[in-house]
Design a protein around this motif. Structure first.
Motif, PDB file in Angstrom:
ATOM      1  N   ARG A  12       0.821  -1.217   0.000  1.00 49.19           N
ATOM      2  CA  ARG A  12       0.000   0.000   0.000  1.00 49.19           C
ATOM      3  C   ARG A  12       0.852   1.262   0.000  1.00 49.19           C
ATOM      4  NH1 ARG A  12      -5.312  -0.651   1.221  1.00 49.19           N
ATOM      5  NH2 ARG A  12      -5.920  -2.804   1.565  1.00 49.19           N
ATOM      6  N   THR A  13       2.154   1.134   0.323  1.00 49.56           N
ATOM      7  CA  THR A  13       3.024   2.311   0.400  1.00 49.56           C
ATOM      8  C   THR A  13       4.237   2.184  -0.525  1.00 49.56           C
ATOM      9  OG1 THR A  13       4.067   1.311   2.352  1.00 49.56           O
ATOM     10  CG2 THR A  13       2.323   2.949   2.739  1.00 49.56           C
TER      11      THR A  13
ATOM     12  N   PRO B 133       6.514   3.215  -3.338  1.00 53.76           N
ATOM     13  CA  PRO B 133       6.676   4.476  -4.056  1.00 53.76           C
ATOM     14  C   PRO B 133       6.686   4.308  -5.572  1.00 53.76           C
ATOM     15  CG  PRO B 133       8.777   3.772  -3.147  1.00 53.76           C
ATOM     16  CD  PRO B 133       7.732   2.820  -2.616  1.00 53.76           C
ATOM     17  N   HIS B 134       6.767   3.062  -6.059  1.00 51.49           N
ATOM     18  CA  HIS B 134       6.862   2.812  -7.499  1.00 51.49           C
ATOM     19  C   HIS B 134       5.560   2.314  -8.119  1.00 51.49           C
ATOM     20  CE1 HIS B 134      11.101   3.451  -6.978  1.00 51.49           C
ATOM     21  NE2 HIS B 134      11.131   2.521  -6.059  1.00 51.49           N
ATOM     22  N   CYS B 135       4.528   2.096  -7.299  1.00 49.05           N
ATOM     23  CA  CYS B 135       3.285   1.526  -7.818  1.00 49.05           C
ATOM     24  C   CYS B 135       2.185   1.681  -6.776  1.00 49.05           C
ATOM     25  CB  CYS B 135       3.505   0.045  -8.137  1.00 49.05           C
ATOM     26  SG  CYS B 135       2.152  -0.777  -8.974  1.00 49.05           S
ATOM     27  N   THR B 136       1.085   2.284  -7.172  1.00 50.22           N
ATOM     28  CA  THR B 136      -0.041   2.389  -6.245  1.00 50.22           C
ATOM     29  C   THR B 136      -0.735   1.029  -6.146  1.00 50.22           C
ATOM     30  OG1 THR B 136      -1.681   2.951  -7.933  1.00 50.22           O
ATOM     31  CG2 THR B 136      -0.427   4.797  -6.955  1.00 50.22           C
ATOM     32  N   MET B 137      -1.574   0.865  -5.152  1.00 51.29           N
ATOM     33  CA  MET B 137      -2.325  -0.379  -5.019  1.00 51.29           C
ATOM     34  C   MET B 137      -3.249  -0.569  -6.222  1.00 51.29           C
ATOM     35  SD  MET B 137      -2.530  -3.098  -3.396  1.00 51.29           S
ATOM     36  CE  MET B 137      -2.261  -3.263  -1.656  1.00 51.29           C
ATOM     37  N   GLU B 138      -3.843   0.496  -6.694  1.00 46.41           N
ATOM     38  CA  GLU B 138      -4.724   0.393  -7.871  1.00 46.41           C
ATOM     39  C   GLU B 138      -3.923  -0.040  -9.114  1.00 46.41           C
ATOM     40  OE1 GLU B 138      -7.870  -0.129 -10.011  1.00 46.41           O
ATOM     41  OE2 GLU B 138      -7.974   0.319  -7.876  1.00 46.41           O
ATOM     42  N   GLN B 139      -2.726   0.498  -9.292  1.00 49.03           N
ATOM     43  CA  GLN B 139      -1.885   0.080 -10.416  1.00 49.03           C
ATOM     44  C   GLN B 139      -1.480  -1.383 -10.269  1.00 49.03           C
ATOM     45  OE1 GLN B 139       1.014   3.172  -9.821  1.00 49.03           O
ATOM     46  NE2 GLN B 139       0.154   4.471 -11.452  1.00 49.03           N
ATOM     47  N   ALA B 140      -1.175  -1.806  -9.049  1.00 49.51           N
ATOM     48  CA  ALA B 140      -0.838  -3.211  -8.800  1.00 49.51           C
ATOM     49  C   ALA B 140      -2.027  -4.113  -9.111  1.00 49.51           C
ATOM     50  CB  ALA B 140      -0.370  -3.402  -7.361  1.00 49.51           C
TER      51      ALA B 140
END
Length: 149
Positions: free
Chosen positions: A97-98, A100-107
């Motif tokens: 969730r934290t 810095p290279h990928c938001t949870m939505e992007q994941a």
């Protein structure tokens, strides 16, 4: 995860020269490693290695049983080609969730594209040694689950 490569049954795929990250070089290194072994592998990838696995799977096949993809970076399509089709093997994607290279939505989008089960690791940054990770028993449990029937 590098520490896992020193354990019996694990092997580190050779890394081509870099940085910079050159996807074709990494895909070729993975192809060579998978082809050289010949036994069904469980691929374990972190960060840009997840991109390597996705792009390898879109171009090659090989004896791969499953993959554990950990904190992939989000790469906009205009920056670099990242395969976005389902991987042809069982896949678990671990996201933070934290990160810095990928938001949870992007994941979540990556997991959907790759046909992966998404595991929410919580607030763990990029899940690497720089964020304080050493041994990762939860990750080893995921690998064991992927190795099962």
């Amino acid at each position: 995860m590098r520490a896992w490569a020193r354990k019996p049954g694990y092997r580190w795929a050779p890394e081509p020269p870099g940085p910079p990250y050159v996807v074709d070089e990494r895909v070729e290194a993975l192809r060579a490693a998978v082809d050289a072994d010949g036994t069904p592998a469980i691929l374990i990838a972190h960060s840009a290695g997840c991109v390597t696995v996705a792009n390898w799977a879109s171009r090659h096949d090989g004896p791969v049983r499953a993959a554990l993809l950990v904190t992939p970076p989000f790469i906009p399509p205009e920056w670099m080609h990242v395969a976005r089709q389902p991987l042809p093997f069982r896949t678990v994607l671990v996201a933070s969730r934290t990160d810095p290279h990928c938001t949870m939505e992007q994941a979540r989008e990556c997991a959907d594209n790759w046909g992966a089960v998404l595991v929410d690791a919580g607030d763990v940054g990029h899940l690497d040694s720089a964020t304080g990770f050493g041994p990762w028993p939860d990750g080893e449990a995921l690998v064991a689950r992927l190795a099962g029937p």
